[in-house]
Design a protein around this motif. Structure first.
Motif, PDB file in Angstrom:
ATOM      1  N   ASP A   1      -3.861  -0.040  -2.597  1.00 24.98           N
ATOM      2  CA  ASP A   1      -4.878   1.072  -2.421  1.00 24.98           C
ATOM      3  C   ASP A   1      -4.919   1.775  -4.002  1.00 24.98           C
ATOM      4  O   ASP A   1      -5.814   2.895  -3.975  1.00 24.98           O
TER       5      ASP A   1
ATOM      6  N   LYS B   1       0.994  -1.071   0.148  1.00 15.91           N
ATOM      7  CA  LYS B   1       0.199   0.075  -0.017  1.00 15.91           C
ATOM      8  C   LYS B   1       1.063   1.317   0.036  1.00 15.91           C
ATOM      9  O   LYS B   1       2.101   1.157   0.625  1.00 15.91           O
ATOM     10  N   SER B   2       0.459   2.335  -0.759  1.00 17.33           N
ATOM     11  CA  SER B   2       1.456   3.411  -0.848  1.00 17.33           C
ATOM     12  C   SER B   2       1.519   4.241   0.241  1.00 17.33           C
ATOM     13  O   SER B   2       2.615   5.021   0.472  1.00 17.33           O
ATOM     14  N   THR B   3       0.686   4.195   1.405  1.00 14.81           N
ATOM     15  CA  THR B   3       0.814   4.829   2.612  1.00 14.81           C
ATOM     16  C   THR B   3       1.428   3.892   3.899  1.00 14.81           C
ATOM     17  O   THR B   3       1.753   4.278   4.916  1.00 14.81           O
ATOM     18  N   CYS B   4       1.871   2.678   3.521  1.00 18.91           N
ATOM     19  CA  CYS B   4       2.637   1.842   4.464  1.00 18.91           C
ATOM     20  C   CYS B   4       4.171   2.008   4.619  1.00 18.91           C
ATOM     21  O   CYS B   4       4.864   1.784   3.656  1.00 18.91           O
ATOM     22  N   CYS B   5       4.377   2.449   5.687  1.00 23.57           N
ATOM     23  CA  CYS B   5       5.810   2.604   5.934  1.00 23.57           C
ATOM     24  C   CYS B   5       6.874   1.149   5.729  1.00 23.57           C
ATOM     25  O   CYS B   5       7.894   1.168   5.372  1.00 23.57           O
TER      26      CYS B   5
END
Length: 102
Positions: free
Chosen positions: A44, A18-22
């Motif tokens: 996402d 997911k693009s927002t997952c660190c």
């Protein structure tokens, strides 16, 4: 589930992310530093991302991402991949599946 298997077998290394997952960012950075360029599927950002995420959960991934497949085999998530790298077994596996050249 079949969609995950098909996508996971198309390239030597496949990451569901997911693009927002660190943690996803961390595992993608590791492969980049190793000179390996995996197929990355940002759940996402694709239409059937939620279905793929649910399939990954049924495979025992919790959280579902990152999910790394090497040679079509589920290698695990961030922790499992980092553990393999630290113990020295990740690079040989990447060479074996021809994702990395010596």
């Amino acid at each position: 589930m079949e969609r995950v298997r098909i996508l996971a077998s198309k390239k030597p290394v496949v990451i569901f992310s997911k693009s927002t997952c660190c943690m996803c960012h961390t595992v993608k950075a590791l492969f980049s530093e190793l000179g390996v360029y995996p197929a990355v599927h940002e759940l996402d950002a694709i239409p059937n991302g939620r279905e793929i995420e649910e399939a990954l959960l049924t495979l025992g991934r919790n959280p579902a991402v990152p999910a790394v497949f090497i040679g079509g085999v589920l290698a695990g998530g961030n922790k499992e991949v980092m553990d393999r790298h630290l113990e020295g077994s990740l690079v040989p596996w990447l060479i074996q599946v021809r994702a990395k050249w010596v």
